[in-house]
Scaffold this motif. Structure first.
Motif, PDB file in Angstrom:
ATOM      1  N   LEU A 104       7.893  -4.574  17.653  1.00 47.13           N
ATOM      2  CA  LEU A 104       8.848  -3.460  17.713  1.00 47.13           C
ATOM      3  C   LEU A 104       9.412  -3.332  19.131  1.00 47.13           C
ATOM      4  CD1 LEU A 104       9.768  -0.751  16.204  1.00 47.13           C
ATOM      5  CD2 LEU A 104       7.769   0.265  17.273  1.00 47.13           C
ATOM      6  N   PRO A 105      10.753  -3.229  19.290  1.00 45.15           N
ATOM      7  CA  PRO A 105      11.280  -2.949  20.647  1.00 45.15           C
ATOM      8  C   PRO A 105      10.722  -1.616  21.131  1.00 45.15           C
ATOM      9  CG  PRO A 105      13.042  -3.573  19.148  1.00 45.15           C
ATOM     10  CD  PRO A 105      11.824  -3.357  18.305  1.00 45.15           C
ATOM     11  N   VAL A 106      10.250  -1.565  22.366  1.00 48.46           N
ATOM     12  CA  VAL A 106       9.432  -0.415  22.775  1.00 48.46           C
ATOM     13  C   VAL A 106      10.201   0.892  22.949  1.00 48.46           C
ATOM     14  CG1 VAL A 106       7.760  -1.913  23.901  1.00 48.46           C
ATOM     15  CG2 VAL A 106       9.573  -0.881  25.257  1.00 48.46           C
ATOM     16  N   ALA A 107      11.494   0.802  23.223  1.00 50.85           N
ATOM     17  CA  ALA A 107      12.232   2.026  23.575  1.00 50.85           C
ATOM     18  C   ALA A 107      12.123   3.103  22.499  1.00 50.85           C
ATOM     19  CB  ALA A 107      13.690   1.691  23.851  1.00 50.85           C
ATOM     20  N   ASP A 108      12.031   2.684  21.226  1.00 47.47           N
ATOM     21  CA  ASP A 108      12.013   3.662  20.132  1.00 47.47           C
ATOM     22  C   ASP A 108      10.600   3.947  19.622  1.00 47.47           C
ATOM     23  OD1 ASP A 108      14.744   3.850  20.283  1.00 47.47           O
ATOM     24  OD2 ASP A 108      15.092   2.316  18.763  1.00 47.47           O
ATOM     25  N   ASP A 109       9.604   3.421  20.296  1.00 48.64           N
ATOM     26  CA  ASP A 109       8.215   3.562  19.821  1.00 48.64           C
ATOM     27  C   ASP A 109       7.826   5.019  19.561  1.00 48.64           C
ATOM     28  OD1 ASP A 109       7.658   0.910  19.767  1.00 48.64           O
ATOM     29  OD2 ASP A 109       5.957   0.998  21.158  1.00 48.64           O
ATOM     30  N   LEU A 110       8.250   5.916  20.457  1.00 48.93           N
ATOM     31  CA  LEU A 110       7.776   7.306  20.363  1.00 48.93           C
ATOM     32  C   LEU A 110       8.664   8.185  19.478  1.00 48.93           C
ATOM     33  CD1 LEU A 110       6.673   7.951  24.075  1.00 48.93           C
ATOM     34  CD2 LEU A 110       5.187   7.925  22.080  1.00 48.93           C
ATOM     35  N   VAL A 165      -1.099   7.250  19.150  1.00 46.57           N
ATOM     36  CA  VAL A 165      -0.474   6.098  19.821  1.00 46.57           C
ATOM     37  C   VAL A 165       0.639   5.565  18.921  1.00 46.57           C
ATOM     38  CG1 VAL A 165      -2.154   4.437  18.864  1.00 46.57           C
ATOM     39  CG2 VAL A 165      -0.970   3.894  20.990  1.00 46.57           C
ATOM     40  N   PRO A 166       1.778   5.184  19.512  1.00 52.06           N
ATOM     41  CA  PRO A 166       2.833   4.588  18.688  1.00 52.06           C
ATOM     42  C   PRO A 166       2.614   3.082  18.545  1.00 52.06           C
ATOM     43  CG  PRO A 166       3.622   4.848  20.917  1.00 52.06           C
ATOM     44  CD  PRO A 166       2.195   5.327  20.914  1.00 52.06           C
ATOM     45  N   ASN A 167       3.044   2.538  17.425  1.00 54.14           N
ATOM     46  CA  ASN A 167       2.979   1.086  17.243  1.00 54.14           C
ATOM     47  C   ASN A 167       3.674   0.734  15.935  1.00 54.14           C
ATOM     48  OD1 ASN A 167       2.256  -1.648  17.637  1.00 54.14           O
ATOM     49  ND2 ASN A 167       0.375  -1.003  18.650  1.00 54.14           N
ATOM     50  N   ALA A 168       3.734  -0.565  15.637  1.00 56.54           N
ATOM     51  CA  ALA A 168       4.354  -0.990  14.381  1.00 56.54           C
ATOM     52  C   ALA A 168       3.299  -1.485  13.401  1.00 56.54           C
ATOM     53  CB  ALA A 168       5.366  -2.093  14.649  1.00 56.54           C
ATOM     54  N   TRP A 169       2.051  -1.532  13.826  1.00 55.65           N
ATOM     55  CA  TRP A 169       1.001  -2.123  12.983  1.00 55.65           C
ATOM     56  C   TRP A 169      -0.316  -1.431  13.246  1.00 55.65           C
ATOM     57  CZ3 TRP A 169      -3.731  -4.344  13.863  1.00 55.65           C
ATOM     58  CH2 TRP A 169      -4.290  -5.069  12.808  1.00 55.65           C
ATOM     59  N   TYR A 170      -1.151  -1.390  12.213  1.00 58.86           N
ATOM     60  CA  TYR A 170      -2.547  -0.968  12.400  1.00 58.86           C
ATOM     61  C   TYR A 170      -3.424  -1.692  11.390  1.00 58.86           C
ATOM     62  CZ  TYR A 170      -2.495   2.237   8.337  1.00 58.86           C
ATOM     63  OH  TYR A 170      -2.442   2.779   7.094  1.00 58.86           O
ATOM     64  N   GLY A 171      -4.707  -1.657  11.616  1.00 59.32           N
ATOM     65  CA  GLY A 171      -5.638  -2.437  10.793  1.00 59.32           C
ATOM     66  C   GLY A 171      -5.612  -2.076   9.323  1.00 59.32           C
ATOM     67  N   GLY A 195      17.406 -11.244  20.949  1.00 56.43           N
ATOM     68  CA  GLY A 195      16.021 -11.621  20.680  1.00 56.43           C
ATOM     69  C   GLY A 195      15.142 -10.452  20.293  1.00 56.43           C
ATOM     70  N   GLU A 196      15.770  -9.279  20.077  1.00 54.60           N
ATOM     71  CA  GLU A 196      14.998  -8.114  19.626  1.00 54.60           C
ATOM     72  C   GLU A 196      14.800  -8.198  18.121  1.00 54.60           C
ATOM     73  OE1 GLU A 196      16.173  -4.155  22.019  1.00 54.60           O
ATOM     74  OE2 GLU A 196      17.882  -5.257  21.238  1.00 54.60           O
ATOM     75  N   ASN A 197      13.642  -7.763  17.683  1.00 48.43           N
ATOM     76  CA  ASN A 197      13.396  -7.663  16.244  1.00 48.43           C
ATOM     77  C   ASN A 197      14.050  -6.370  15.757  1.00 48.43           C
ATOM     78  OD1 ASN A 197      12.437  -7.696  13.656  1.00 48.43           O
ATOM     79  ND2 ASN A 197      10.268  -7.534  14.216  1.00 48.43           N
ATOM     80  N   VAL A 198      15.021  -6.478  14.862  1.00 49.98           N
ATOM     81  CA  VAL A 198      15.810  -5.297  14.505  1.00 49.98           C
ATOM     82  C   VAL A 198      15.332  -4.595  13.236  1.00 49.98           C
ATOM     83  CG1 VAL A 198      17.895  -6.042  15.688  1.00 49.98           C
ATOM     84  CG2 VAL A 198      17.509  -6.777  13.327  1.00 49.98           C
ATOM     85  N   VAL A 199      14.323  -5.161  12.560  1.00 48.36           N
ATOM     86  CA  VAL A 199      13.946  -4.536  11.283  1.00 48.36           C
ATOM     87  C   VAL A 199      12.631  -3.743  11.270  1.00 48.36           C
ATOM     88  CG1 VAL A 199      15.273  -5.954   9.726  1.00 48.36           C
ATOM     89  CG2 VAL A 199      13.074  -6.788  10.512  1.00 48.36           C
ATOM     90  N   PRO A 200      11.797  -3.824  12.288  1.00 48.20           N
ATOM     91  CA  PRO A 200      10.508  -3.127  12.130  1.00 48.20           C
ATOM     92  C   PRO A 200      10.655  -1.611  12.191  1.00 48.20           C
ATOM     93  CG  PRO A 200      10.666  -3.970  14.349  1.00 48.20           C
ATOM     94  CD  PRO A 200      11.879  -4.453  13.612  1.00 48.20           C
ATOM     95  N   THR A 201       9.678  -0.952  11.633  1.00 51.75           N
ATOM     96  CA  THR A 201       9.636   0.509  11.642  1.00 51.75           C
ATOM     97  C   THR A 201       8.579   0.957  12.638  1.00 51.75           C
ATOM     98  OG1 THR A 201      10.120   0.419   9.292  1.00 51.75           O
ATOM     99  CG2 THR A 201       9.358   2.534  10.163  1.00 51.75           C
ATOM    100  N   ALA A 202       8.936   1.989  13.409  1.00 51.58           N
ATOM    101  CA  ALA A 202       7.955   2.541  14.353  1.00 51.58           C
ATOM    102  C   ALA A 202       7.065   3.537  13.618  1.00 51.58           C
ATOM    103  CB  ALA A 202       8.682   3.230  15.498  1.00 51.58           C
ATOM    104  N   PHE A 203       5.796   3.492  13.921  1.00 54.55           N
ATOM    105  CA  PHE A 203       4.839   4.427  13.337  1.00 54.55           C
ATOM    106  C   PHE A 203       4.087   5.146  14.453  1.00 54.55           C
ATOM    107  CE2 PHE A 203       5.062   0.869  10.289  1.00 54.55           C
ATOM    108  CZ  PHE A 203       5.482   1.550   9.153  1.00 54.55           C
ATOM    109  N   THR A 204       3.453   6.240  14.075  1.00 53.17           N
ATOM    110  CA  THR A 204       2.475   6.849  14.975  1.00 53.17           C
ATOM    111  C   THR A 204       1.120   6.761  14.291  1.00 53.17           C
ATOM    112  OG1 THR A 204       4.147   8.429  15.699  1.00 53.17           O
ATOM    113  CG2 THR A 204       1.871   8.903  16.312  1.00 53.17           C
ATOM    114  N   PHE A 205       0.122   6.360  15.050  1.00 51.33           N
ATOM    115  CA  PHE A 205      -1.237   6.275  14.514  1.00 51.33           C
ATOM    116  C   PHE A 205      -2.114   7.271  15.259  1.00 51.33           C
ATOM    117  CE2 PHE A 205       0.753   2.097  14.020  1.00 51.33           C
ATOM    118  CZ  PHE A 205       0.717   1.985  12.640  1.00 51.33           C
TER     119      PHE A 205
END
Lengths: 418, 294
Positions: free
Chosen positions: A159-165, A294-300, A377-387
């Motif tokens: 995930l591009p970091v700018a939108d993580d939060l 914590v913000p991220n695009a993935w979790y276990g 080179g940015e990934n344009v499709v992932p979704t930002a989540f909060t965990f």
């Protein structure tokens, strides 16, 4: 003369036949060589922070890469070539990472390159490998500065970091006014990974009426965070947004807050709480971790089938639980998956063709979800989540309305009461 | 500016700075007596922290009780390092060579710690580590206060040893002039070995406090050694009092500037002070230029 001509023709014919024979032999040996080469290993060069500030993340990345290499080799390798990872340690140094990639390409003659850990190292790494015409597929270089460099060879699968939060900002501003934090503190390391995230949501929270009572940047090389954390605690914000890269930064703030008798209603850190077991161990277990976001695009616990398979393999190999798997592992694993699909689509290891393919707009699959690159080179499709840590479980809490999101634990339990 | 934040920063500067001073003590003592710049001091602090960690995790020994084991252990580690590596350095290039040799020792220890404990960050845990008490609105962490007291006691003990004992007289004589000390019958080699052992032994306490207040792994040593070196340069190489004052000054200046101005300028502000002091006194606050001439 005629005789001479005939002799000449015979000689020519013989020479031609010999030449054809030779070509046949050479051709067949070439085919044999190619056939032999199909079983020869393909070397992938990687620089990782196996010591220094990012060593914990570097090791998790190594696990992710090794897990992917084991899986791809079990499935027959890349186009039939077994994968060999050539990993050099950069000691978390932006200078050493350049030296490492130069050596990997010039001396070790690797066919492909995978990225290092963190935006801080990904940018110099991408510049270094671009000089050799190599693609750098990476999983932890999502800062705007990486893409703004105008390089055509860098591809960040995460995930591009700018939108993580953003999901956190949407959630906190959507709270009823009576429940919404009235004050907020922004405190961030001056790192390309953290600052863009924090500065993106600051105006949104201000606009929602939250008063900013502390807003400062601290140098990345700080070794003692107590006074900074004490200053934040003295401002008594109800929400804290911490721009952190690693576990030590977050744990230092948590300990200093506890010693100051200060516990915010909401506490989100850009990096650290997503480090699974390492985070829990450093902060004294779930009783302190509970409520940390914590913000991220993935979790276990991701429902993605590819992710479930990888997590099961990881737990089998390294132990622990799904909640304890670092997101670094998934980011590294995704790099391998994306490169494998690019190699398969282009039918070889030609970096120019691989870059053209990755820029083509093709949608690829990874344990983190779909991947599609724009021209930067940015990934344009992932979704930002909060965990969030809720007891011993690391769960998805945002975006609200997502079927996999659970209710945010809010207010955060007091330290030691989680 | 928040007055409570400023008071807290001043308090943090004094309490945390004293622990840095304790960690730097071994460095300054060893340089003063032996002309050795011990680059391994940072990793030895981390080794001290890992010893406390191992005692706590595997044998549930309290952090402070554990010092009764880790301190003598670190003394032995220091003696072994001195006998195996440092004591073999001779000649006019000794000081320069010591940087390379102790860096190699540092890498060896770092590699061993990474193999044994992995690179994952750990932190020393105890019920009192996160507890604090308040005076007015300023909170004092028990572990920081304990660290301050420990630093004061250990530095005081070292001072008494140096200035009130026969061995201390030998150390001071060696510090002043090794050749003359040898001429009057002092076993300079033995004094050097014991001094190096003491210099390493104090890292057990410094490491324990550091490990209880920070997550750490073996790589944490790099941040530490750079700070410890600047402390002994500011305080004056070879001066215990200088190390104490400089350790506190380093953290105090950084913390107060962080509150008054911005944390971004904390490190720079300290280095500006360091440069100004060195322009005024190249030997540091309490260093003696003549001591290094021999």
């Amino acid at each position: 003369m005629k005789l001479g001509n005939r002799r000449y023709l015979r000689a020519l014919t013989a020479t031609a036949l010999a030449g054809v024979s030779m070509l046949t032999i050479v051709g067949s040996s070439g085919a044999s060589a190619r056939s032999h080469a199909s079983a020869s290993p393909v070397k992938i060069g990687i620089s990782l922070s196996l010591s220094g500030d990012f060593s914990a993340d570097g090791q998790a990345f190594q696990q992710g890469y090794q897990l992917w290499a084991a899986d791809i080799n079990r499935a027959g390798g890349l186009l039939g070539h077994p994968v060999v990872l050539d990993i050099k340690s950069d000691a978390s140094s932006p200078t050493q990472v350049v030296t490492n990639y130069q050596a990997l390409i010039s001396n070790d003659h690797v066919a492909l390159t995978f990225g290092p850990f963190s935006s801080l190292l990904s940018l110099p790494a991408a510049k270094a490998v671009s000089r050799y015409g190599y693609a750098l597929v990476e999983g932890a270089g999502g800062a705007p500065s990486v893409f703004q460099a105008g390089l055509k060879n860098v591809f960040d699968v995460s995930l591009p970091v700018a939108d993580d939060l953003m999901p956190f900002a949407k959630w906190v501003t959507s709270l009823p006014a009576s429940q919404r934090p009235k004050t907020v503190a922004f405190v961030t390391s001056n790192d390309p990974f953290t600052e863009p995230q924090v500065t993106t949501i600051e105006p949104l929270l201000r606009k929602a009426g939250m008063k900013v009572v502390y807003n400062k940047v601290f140098p990345a090389e700080v070794t003692d965070y107590t006074s900074i954390a004490d200053a934040v605690a003295a401002a008594k914000p109800q929400a804290v947004v911490l721009g952190s890269v690693d576990v030590p930064t977050v744990s230092a703030f948590m300990q200093a807050f506890e010693q100051s008798g200060f516990s915010p209603k909401a506490f989100i850190a850009t990096g650290g709480p997503d480090q699974g077991a390492t985070f829990l161990k450093a902060v004294g277990g779930v009783k302190n971790a509970s409520g940390m976001m914590v913000p991220n695009a993935w979790y276990g616990g991701s429902a993605n089938p590819l992710s479930k398979t990888m997590v099961a393999e990881y737990v089998k190999k390294y132990g622990g639980t799904a909640s304890q798997v670092s997101s670094d592992v998934a980011e590294a694993y995704s790099v391998g998956e994306v490169m494998a699909q690019a190699v398969k689509a282009t039918g070889g290891f030609n970096n120019k063709k691989i870059m053209a393919y990755l820029h083509s707009g093709a949608t690829l699959q990874s344990v983190q979800g779909p991947v599609r690159f724009n021209g930067l080179g940015e990934n344009v499709v992932p979704t930002a989540f909060t965990f969030q840590w809720q007891g011993a479980k690391f769960v998805q809490v945002n975006p609200a309305g997502d079927p996999n999101s659970v209710k945010v634990l809010y207010p955060k339990p007091a330290w030691g009461k989680g | 500016m928040n007055a409570i934040a400023l008071l807290s920063a001043a308090k943090d500067g004094v309490l945390t700075g004293s622990v840095y001073a304790l960690m730097a003590t071994g460095l300054t003592l060893v340089f003063g007596v032996m002309d050795i710049i011990n680059i391994a001091q940072g990793i030895l602090v981390i080794l001290g922290a890992y010893l406390s960690y191992a005692l706590q995790v595997h044998w549930h020994i309290d952090l402070f009780v554990g010092l009764l084991i880790t301190t003598p252990t670190m003394f032995i580690v220091g003696v072994v390092i001195e006998r195996a590596f440092i004591g073999r350095l001779k000649g006019p290039e000794k000081t320069a060579m010591s940087i390379l040799v102790t860096y190699a020792v540092s890498l060896l220890i770092e590699g061993a710690l990474n193999m044994i404990f992995s690179v994952n960050d750990v932190q020393l845990q105890a019920s009192y580590v996160s507890k604090s008490f308040a005076i007015g609105q300023v909170h004092f962490g028990f572990i920081y206060v304990a660290g301050f007291i420990l630093a004061a006691v250990l530095l005081g003990s070292l001072y008494v040893m140096l200035y009130r004992t026969r061995f201390g007289m030998s150390v001071r004589a060696s510090l002043a002039d090794q050749a003359s000390a040898a001429l009057v019958g002092i076993d300079v080699r033995r004094v050097s070995t014991i001094t190096f052992g003491i210099g390493v032994a104090v890292t057990a306490a410094g490491g324990m406090i550091y490990g209880a207040t920070n997550s750490f792994n073996a790589s944490s040593s790099y941040d530490l050694i750079s700070r410890l070196l600047t402390i002994i340069v500011l305080g004056g190489m070879g001066s215990l009092g200088g190390a104490m004052l400089a350790g506190i000054a380093m953290v105090f200046i950084g913390d107060v500037v962080g509150v008054v101005w911005s944390p971004v300028w904390s490190t720079m502000a300290y280095f500006v002070v360091l440069v100004l002091v060195l322009l005024w006194r190249p030997q540091g606050l309490f260093g003696r230029a003549s001591a290094r001439v021999a």
